[in-house]
Enzyme design. Structure first.
Site, PDB file in Angstrom:
ATOM      1  CB  SER A 292      -0.867  -0.037   0.853  1.00  0.00           C
ATOM      2  OG  SER A 292      -1.771  -1.159   1.500  1.00  0.00           O
ATOM      3  CG  HIS A 390      -5.353  -2.102   4.211  1.00  0.00           C
ATOM      4  ND1 HIS A 390      -5.634  -3.299   3.362  1.00  0.00           N
ATOM      5  CD2 HIS A 390      -4.579  -1.643   3.231  1.00  0.00           C
ATOM      6  CE1 HIS A 390      -5.480  -2.765   1.768  1.00  0.00           C
ATOM      7  NE2 HIS A 390      -4.588  -1.850   2.058  1.00  0.00           N
TER       8      HIS A 390
END
Ligand SMILES: CC(C)(COP(=O)(O)OP(=O)(O)O)[C@@H](O)C(=O)NCCC(N)=O
Length: 460
Positions: A292, A390
């Protein structure tokens, strides 16, 4: 003008049928819903604010009836159960906003659901920009979100794998919607759906041909620590996939495409669904992780540096040793205060061109980034939106990677650092509950180690 709006609303938004006829009254003709849709579509932006404000205020709940029925309910408290349940049901029904019935009717005409998704996007924009202080708009948004959450429940979504054989119009949309690592050309796009890659989207029958949320996956041996090996490298020569080289699934880009579906958690559902899909295709696959970006780290760091400089606390961020290494690497004249020169370096990305500076800054930027991801909060949740996403899904903040994105954008946004949020499948449910309820962040030893280095250094 407003009278036209009032006239339209009075005609289009049917009054709530009486409690007795609530299941018997026929829906209005489709033409009424279509008229509402066409009228709304024809409005200018600022008129939409006015119209939605009126819709929420004048076509909501009949507050007078609600309070009368609430009083009646209190009066029946000593009566038998059946009477109380009856009084409760009347009260419940009276709390149905008229516009909720309107939305249900609109959802049944061609293109109605997509129209409502876009209308909610307008509502979210009004709420975010505070274009209207009308408290009823929040209720309107809440009602619409709960309807959309039902219509777009995961069981009603279709998982589609996008390949080079998918229709051009879908591939074109995938390329256009890619928000994280922009697709540059056909070769790049072909790579992303080619060998050792998977691209999945959720679609819905009410919005045919529209990918609602898109997930890009790389199939690798180990968990990737840099994005270059995924989006930059030349296309692999072998057309097929060597199953022995596939042990991990790396989610390197996810984007929702409908602003009006924000809060419906499609991205979370898609990741979970794709994990199951990959497990059935590769039963031995054991590692699932994101790779990410860390949007906002550099601007947060600039803010921190200027705050510390103002308070004369530069020394808290770097040790004496580190400041002298930076000064040496800069072979800067003693004049420029080190914090200013560091700020300039970060702002320009200059530091990446000097090996010495990279070496000097690595431990500093890594522990600052660990603190930014793990320690910085907004209303108790992770400040960084990708981390929050997340962590809500139950992933673990697993590994912070140095020099993971050396593109100009990567250096400018996050000093080139990226992070793996890892999905330990038997822990995600529990992690998600602990994060949402206790704001507890699941993190690995590496991350916790970097965080404690930051805390030791900054005597936090
Ligand atoms: C990260 C995304 C996909 C999460 O979407 P979703 O799961 O639907 O969450 P939410 O929008 O329902 O809160 C979404 O926030 C998004 O598209 N963000 C911009 C691109 C990115 N990956 O940061």
């Amino acid at each position: 003008g407003t009278s036209v709006m009032e006239e339209i609303l009075a005609r289009v938004v049917a009054p709530l049928p009486s409690y007795e006829t609530r299941d018997k009254s026929p829906p209005p003709p489709e033409s009424t819903s279509l008229e509402f849709m066409n009228y709304y579509r024809g409005l200018e932006k600022e008129d939409k604010v006015d119209f939605l404000s009126k819709l929420s205020q004048e076509c909501g709940v009949d507050h007078k009836t609600v309070s009368e029925l609430a009083t009646k309910l209190l009066d029946t408290q000593r009566r038998d159960q059946a009477t109380i349940l009856q009084a409760e049901d009347r009260l419940r029904y009276s709390l149905t906003p008229r516009y909720k019935q309107l939305f249900s009717h609109v959802s049944r005409v061609e293109g109605g659901v997509k129209f409502l998704v876009d209308l909610r996007a307008d509502l979210l924009e009004i709420l975010a920009s505070k274009a209207s202080e009308n408290p009823h708009i929040r209720d309107l948004n809440g009602t619409l979100k709960s309807l959309l959450s039902k219509w777009f429940a995961v069981g009603l979504l279709r998982l589609e794998r996008i390949t080079w054989q998918s229709p051009c119009e879908i591939l074109q949309k995938i390329s256009q919607y890619e928000a994280v690592h922009p697709v540059r050309n056909w070769t790049d796009l072909k790579r992303r759906v080619g060998p050792y890659r998977r691209c999945y989207a959720f679609t819905h029958a009410a919005m045919p041909g529209e990918p609602l949320v898109v997930l890009h996956v790389a199939l690798t041996e180990d968990i990737s620590d840099n994005i270059q090996s995924i989006v930059r490298e030349f296309a692999t020569l072998d057309a097929e996939e060597d199953i022995n080289k596939i042990n991990s699934a790396i989610f390197y880009s996810i984007s929702s495409t409908q602003a009006g579906l924000q809060g419906v958690e499609l991205g979370n559902y898609l990741i979970k669904r794709v994990v199951r899909e990959l497990q059935s295709e590769f039963p031995h696959m054991a590692q699932f992780s994101s790779l990410s970006p860390i949007p906002g780290f550099c601007s947060w760091l600039q803010g921190l540096l200027s705050q510390y400089r103002k308070e004369g606390r530069g020394a808290d961020l770097l040790s004496e040793q580190e400041w002298s290494e930076v000064a040496q690497a800069l072979d800067s004249n003693a004049g420029t205060p080190p914090v200013d020169s560091l700020r300039k370096l970060i702002a320009t990305g200059e530091w990446t061109r000097s090996e010495k500076l990279c070496l000097a800054l690595e431990p500093v930027l890594m522990r600052l980034c660990a603190w930014y991801l793990y320690g910085e909060k907004r209303r108790g949740f992770a400040l960084n939106p990708v981390a929050n996403f997340h962590l809500q899904n139950g992933a673990t903040m697993w590994r912070i990677n140095w020099r993971a994105d050396t593109s100009p954008r990567g250096v400018a946004n996050s000093c080139g650092i990226m992070v793996n949020y890892r999905y330990f499948l038997n822990e995600t449910t529990n992690n998600s509950v602990l994060y949402l309820q206790n704001k507890a962040v699941a993190a690995s030893e590496q991350v916790l180690g970097l965080v404690s280095q930051f805390q030791k250094n900054s005597k936090l």
